[in-house]
Design an enzyme around this catalytic site. Structure first.
Site: not given
Length: 293
Positions: A103, A178, A246
């Site tokens: 990701t 995502k 993150k």
């Protein structure tokens, strides 16, 4: 229609809680797997358990591979294994394929996809959802971006650990999807945390309530899979708060770039910061409830 699977010589870069099981599924399906991990002992343990071979660098792992897959930590980690010293791209032949399960930002995806294309290498961004359990059980949801021809080659390889796998657009589309996934999870987890904390303060049996409401409109994956550990105040597992922050940082930065508004996501990101300050950075994201107790 699922495409026929041709056994391939593959390299897998990154053997964390997601990458290790995904590489295992590839080996179990008959692919010839070479693994690389920043901590060599972890790669050695994987080979001892599942066969295949270990390489000392991403380039050594990628040499001679038909397909190279990666599942590392962040943008910088991905750049390092692709184009850093002893990076995979330098060892990959024209016509080979790189599949990225990390990701990361859509920006680094497009940057690396362009560099891959200049070398004649196909590139598919393919972040996953389903958590450690999804990886262990081979039932991940995979969101993909890239050229149709590259995706067509990637899909039968990823089928080893996918429940569903879809191409959603050109390079970067998988990462944008995502981001949508993480935005949904952030809001759902905060709502579940508030509901369970509310129920505890009201003196209700949380498990009994969830048994009822999970069958109605309030039901979610988070409710079904996390309510018991949340009620038990147990969070030493799963997807870490540090990694969620993150990911949410990527979401918020991208929202600024495209002019989207993410007020709830921004708020929950700060709530996760509270959890970090409480010492819970490595706890599962469901530990969001801790700040309400």
């Amino acid at each position: 229609m699922q495409r026929a699977v041709k056994m391939a010589k593959v390299a897998f870069l990154g053997l964390g809680v997601m990458g290790g099981p995904m590489a295992r599924h590839l080996a179990s399906k008959g692919h010839q797997v070479t693994v690389y991990n920043r901590t060599p002992a972890k790669a050695a343990a994987w080979v001892a358990a599942h066969g295949g071979s270990q390489a000392a660098t991403p380039a050594a792992a990628a040499a001679g591979a038909d397909v190279v897959l990666a599942c590392v930590g962040n943008d910088d980690d991905l750049r390092q294994v692709c184009i850093g010293e002893s990076g995979a791209f330098a060892a990959m032949a024209p016509g080979t394929l790189f599949i990225d399960h990390t990701t990361v930002s859509a920006q680094v995806t497009r940057e690396l996809a362009a560099q891959a294309a200049a070398r004649g290498i196909g590139f598919v961004d393919a972040p996953v959802s389903g958590g450690q359990a999804g990886a262990e059980n081979g039932v991940l949801s995979i969101m993909c971006g890239g050229a149709e021809a590259d995706y067509a080659r990637a899909e039968p390889v990823m089928a080893a650990y996918a429940r569903i796998c879809r191409r959603l657009g050109d390079s970067g589309a998988g990462q944008l999807a995502k981001m949508m996934n993480q935005i949904c999870i952030a809001g759902l987890m905060q709502g579940l945390s508030e509901a369970l904390a509310f129920g505890q303060k009201a003196g209700l049996d949380g498990e009994a309530v969830v048994e009822v409401i999970s069958q109605g409109a309030a039901g979610s994956w988070q409710m079904v899979n996390r309510h018991k550990t949340m009620l038990a105040d147990s969070f030493d597992f799963g997807f870490a708060v540090d990694w969620m922050r993150k990911d949410l940082g990527i979401c918020l930065k991208t929202a600024d770039e495209i002019g989207a508004s993410l007020p709830v996501t921004a708020l929950v990101d700060q709530f996760y910061k509270d959890v970090q300050l409480m010492g819970g950075g490595r706890n599962d994201t469901s530990s969001l409830i801790r700040r309400l107790r």
